[in-house]
Motif scaffolding. Sequence first.
Motif, mmCIF file in Angstrom:
data_model
loop_
_atom_site.group_PDB
_atom_site.id
_atom_site.type_symbol
_atom_site.label_atom_id
_atom_site.label_comp_id
_atom_site.label_asym_id
_atom_site.label_seq_id
_atom_site.Cartn_x
_atom_site.Cartn_y
_atom_site.Cartn_z
ATOM 1 N N TYR A 63 -41.247 15.034 -3.089
ATOM 2 C CA TYR A 63 -42.061 14.262 -2.349
ATOM 3 C C TYR A 63 -41.116 13.671 -0.916
ATOM 4 C CZ TYR A 63 -44.167 13.893 -6.880
ATOM 5 O OH TYR A 63 -45.020 14.181 -7.945
ATOM 6 N N ALA A 64 -41.885 13.043 -0.152
ATOM 7 C CA ALA A 64 -41.197 12.428 1.024
ATOM 8 C C ALA A 64 -40.150 11.554 0.603
ATOM 9 C CB ALA A 64 -42.305 11.770 1.974
ATOM 10 N N GLY A 65 -40.194 10.736 -0.347
ATOM 11 C CA GLY A 65 -39.413 9.892 -0.907
ATOM 12 C C GLY A 65 -39.524 9.353 -2.317
ATOM 13 N N MET A 66 -38.670 8.515 -2.724
ATOM 14 C CA MET A 66 -38.728 7.994 -3.933
ATOM 15 C C MET A 66 -37.969 6.812 -4.104
ATOM 16 S SD MET A 66 -40.223 7.727 -6.910
ATOM 17 C CE MET A 66 -39.980 6.502 -8.366
ATOM 18 N N GLU A 67 -38.548 5.437 -4.576
ATOM 19 C CA GLU A 67 -38.249 4.056 -4.310
ATOM 20 C C GLU A 67 -37.337 3.728 -5.533
ATOM 21 O OE1 GLU A 67 -42.038 3.910 -6.347
ATOM 22 O OE2 GLU A 67 -41.396 5.141 -4.876
ATOM 23 N N ASN A 68 -36.636 4.757 -6.009
ATOM 24 C CA ASN A 68 -35.544 4.197 -7.326
ATOM 25 C C ASN A 68 -34.865 2.982 -7.016
ATOM 26 O OD1 ASN A 68 -35.838 7.030 -8.650
ATOM 27 N ND2 ASN A 68 -34.890 7.513 -6.638
ATOM 28 N N THR A 69 -34.622 2.032 -7.749
ATOM 29 C CA THR A 69 -34.320 0.829 -7.718
ATOM 30 C C THR A 69 -32.886 0.857 -6.786
ATOM 31 O OG1 THR A 69 -35.222 -0.053 -9.776
ATOM 32 C CG2 THR A 69 -33.684 -1.524 -8.633
ATOM 33 N N GLY A 70 -32.811 0.270 -5.595
ATOM 34 C CA GLY A 70 -31.792 -0.051 -4.686
ATOM 35 C C GLY A 70 -31.263 1.135 -4.352
ATOM 36 N N THR A 71 -31.920 2.528 -4.692
ATOM 37 C CA THR A 71 -31.395 3.773 -4.429
ATOM 38 C C THR A 71 -32.648 4.891 -3.999
ATOM 39 O OG1 THR A 71 -29.720 3.439 -5.914
ATOM 40 C CG2 THR A 71 -29.945 5.650 -5.043
ATOM 41 N N THR A 72 -33.101 4.893 -2.894
ATOM 42 C CA THR A 72 -34.208 5.568 -2.217
ATOM 43 C C THR A 72 -33.454 7.319 -2.172
ATOM 44 O OG1 THR A 72 -35.521 3.962 -1.398
ATOM 45 C CG2 THR A 72 -35.468 6.445 -0.558
ATOM 46 N N LEU A 73 -34.204 8.083 -2.842
ATOM 47 C CA LEU A 73 -33.885 9.610 -2.462
ATOM 48 C C LEU A 73 -35.087 10.087 -1.770
ATOM 49 C CD1 LEU A 73 -32.788 10.913 -6.107
ATOM 50 C CD2 LEU A 73 -31.617 9.645 -4.430
ATOM 51 N N PHE A 74 -34.756 10.987 -0.625
ATOM 52 C CA PHE A 74 -35.737 11.195 0.262
ATOM 53 C C PHE A 74 -35.115 12.870 0.528
ATOM 54 C CE2 PHE A 74 -32.556 9.600 2.996
ATOM 55 C CZ PHE A 74 -32.715 10.275 4.200
ATOM 56 N N SER A 75 -36.566 13.331 1.045
ATOM 57 C CA SER A 75 -36.349 14.749 1.370
ATOM 58 C C SER A 75 -35.361 14.929 2.736
ATOM 59 C CB SER A 75 -37.695 15.398 1.710
ATOM 60 O OG SER A 75 -37.548 16.580 2.589
ATOM 61 N N ASP A 76 -34.533 15.868 2.480
ATOM 62 C CA ASP A 76 -33.603 16.004 3.811
ATOM 63 C C ASP A 76 -34.343 16.776 4.961
ATOM 64 O OD1 ASP A 76 -33.607 18.930 3.051
ATOM 65 O OD2 ASP A 76 -31.501 18.882 2.449
ATOM 66 N N GLY A 77 -35.604 17.118 4.821
ATOM 67 C CA GLY A 77 -36.691 17.777 5.992
ATOM 68 C C GLY A 77 -36.515 16.601 6.975
ATOM 69 N N TYR A 78 -36.087 15.315 6.652
ATOM 70 C CA TYR A 78 -36.353 14.107 7.609
ATOM 71 C C TYR A 78 -34.926 13.773 8.159
ATOM 72 C CZ TYR A 78 -41.033 12.917 5.954
ATOM 73 O OH TYR A 78 -42.261 12.991 5.412
#
Length: 711
Positions: A286-301
Amino acid sequence: MNRFLGLIFFLYTVFGFTQHQDKVDFTYADVYVKLLPQEKRIQGTVAYKFKVLNDVDSVFLDAKNMKFGFTSINEKVADFEYADDVLIFRHKFKKNETYSLGIGFETQPKQTVYFIASNYKGEIPVQPGPLGDGSDLAIEFEAVDQIWTQGQGKYTSHWLPSFDDMEEKVEFDLTLAVPNEMQVIANGKNIHTSRNTNGEITEWHFDMEQPMSSYLLAFAVGNYQKQEAMSTSGIPLENYYYPEDSVKVEPTYRYTKRIFDFLEEEIGVPYPWQNYKQVPVRDFLYAGMENTGTTLFSDGYVIDSLAFVDKNYVNVNAHEMAHQWFGNLVTEKDGHHHWLHEGFATYYAYLAEKHLFGTDHFYWKLHTTLKQLQEQSVGGKRESLLDPKASSLTFYEKGAWALVALRAEVGDAAFTKGVKSYLKRYQFRNATVDDFLQEIKTASKKNLSNFKGVWLERTEFPLQQAKSLLISSSPSIKLWYDLQAAQTDAIDYLSYWDATTSVHFRTALLEKYHSSLPQAIYEKAFSSDTIPIRQALFSSPDLTKIFGKDKLETLLEDESYITKELALFFLWQNYPEDREKYLNTTKTFHGLPNKNIRLLWLTLAMLSDNFNGPMTKDYFDELSTYTDPSYGFELRQGAFLYLKEAFGLNEDALTNLVKATNHHAWQFKKFARNLLDELWEDADYKTRLQDLAPKLNPEDSRYLTSKLKTE
């Protein structure tokens, strides 16, 4: 009799152990995970603590496709039952007593943990056997250089015995053991790292201080550096990046601190976790994911300064950050209350953009989503916000609109007070839509039954109410609706243009009325220093009649990769005599992370007669190379499309397409399968695919094999 008992156990497992364990409260988990990258396997242990609220004779955890070593209750060996991905412990658990539960496990996750290979393929020498056999053999492998998780919903149980039910809130402390060259980022504070006894593995220890739902547990492993900052309230902000992307750090994470500070002030509740980290990963789902205190996001951004105007991380940044309160601090009871997550995160992200870019930007963004929701309704897809199976458009955009309407109805003060009360009352707990509405009702002293009926329960989007709200709030949108209502043959477009400085209004005017606008508006648009307005010029099919070639060529100099891409194709198409000049001017341009300009350039270079003929094969090979799995799927998708439309796929690209039909990112997998289906209808491609199938391993050719079986 045995079959009957087996059926009873199955039904008991399915229907008895998929609900919330309301008589047991799991409070703490000490997790140890060893990652074996080349095997794509996990070994681990977990020690849970839980309190028994009422006498029960069993507890259970969700655990997908796992094998178990030791299991214990209060440090004594305990038997277990495992069926249908549920791990069950039967014991006489006594009310008000606290227990510990220990589990050793191993798994090769089918999803949720993704092992991403680099573009390097090498060989591992095979050690000689006791009889000397195999001493001269080697096996090919793909070097895994990145590992990340995506547990959204209920998927953490694919790598850790845990809880698919979001109501189980646990304080997770996590230790990850990885090869020395790899770095780990995970929930909580990294309290220390240590080498194990053989010196080849580093253990990263993370501490959490507050409980959370297990779907928010996450880690990312790879080669990263980080930019550190501090919020005004003293929360450490850690922005991670690949070492080669140091010049992209500022534009990628632009406004991060301002967004964080704004959300804390606007929401009125302090950020609830120890720190906030953001980590780009490759081929994220996805574009990103709001894991607690640790957002992972697409490196396309991960973008440079020139790309910022075309594609930036600001909205995703704000959306995932807002989830730290709405979803993570207070979590929905179940899917019927998903609005409490996505509608709120979308709304507060829009507020953050309003803070950064102004009210005109905010209301035009709402106007855009209003049109999307209107199209959805006209298309017959009407959904209630309380429908757990509603679409993302409903949860995100209709959800945000519901909060806009609610705030307008109760007023800023009551809305803010109610939100603050809601978050404090239900912090580290689960809540329902009615729980939230009760807090707003108390704060505003208003009956919200009509609001709930119109905005949350009804399937129709209240279009007229939304339009009225926009018109009363935004002068430029009011002007836009006035323009829509005007008689077409009597419109003085120039007066409308001059009546506002709104970039959004002027862009919309160019895009919708391009065939009717006077020369004066085009001149004003061309002289604008605003990129979106200049891009909107390409809406007109008659640009060559409006402007001379020399003037149009200056669009190649705009500070925008999308403008450069549009200008290159436009000029190449309309002025064939100067194709060589345009290609030479842009030969070093690559563009956005998906190489939008480079893919176009390679295609146009090959389609241009007499342009650098000896290099044509090299251009084709480069374009084909971008279909390789070592590249991000957005780039691969673009390369596949250009090859398919202009030249055809060679054997390497065709092989890469077949492999892509099993990609972990659903949107790319769907694209690849649709393209393969289309090629299958071509007799030549069909023969080539049939010849290719035996050369591929069964996993890579699974989808292709299914098509062969239907013949």
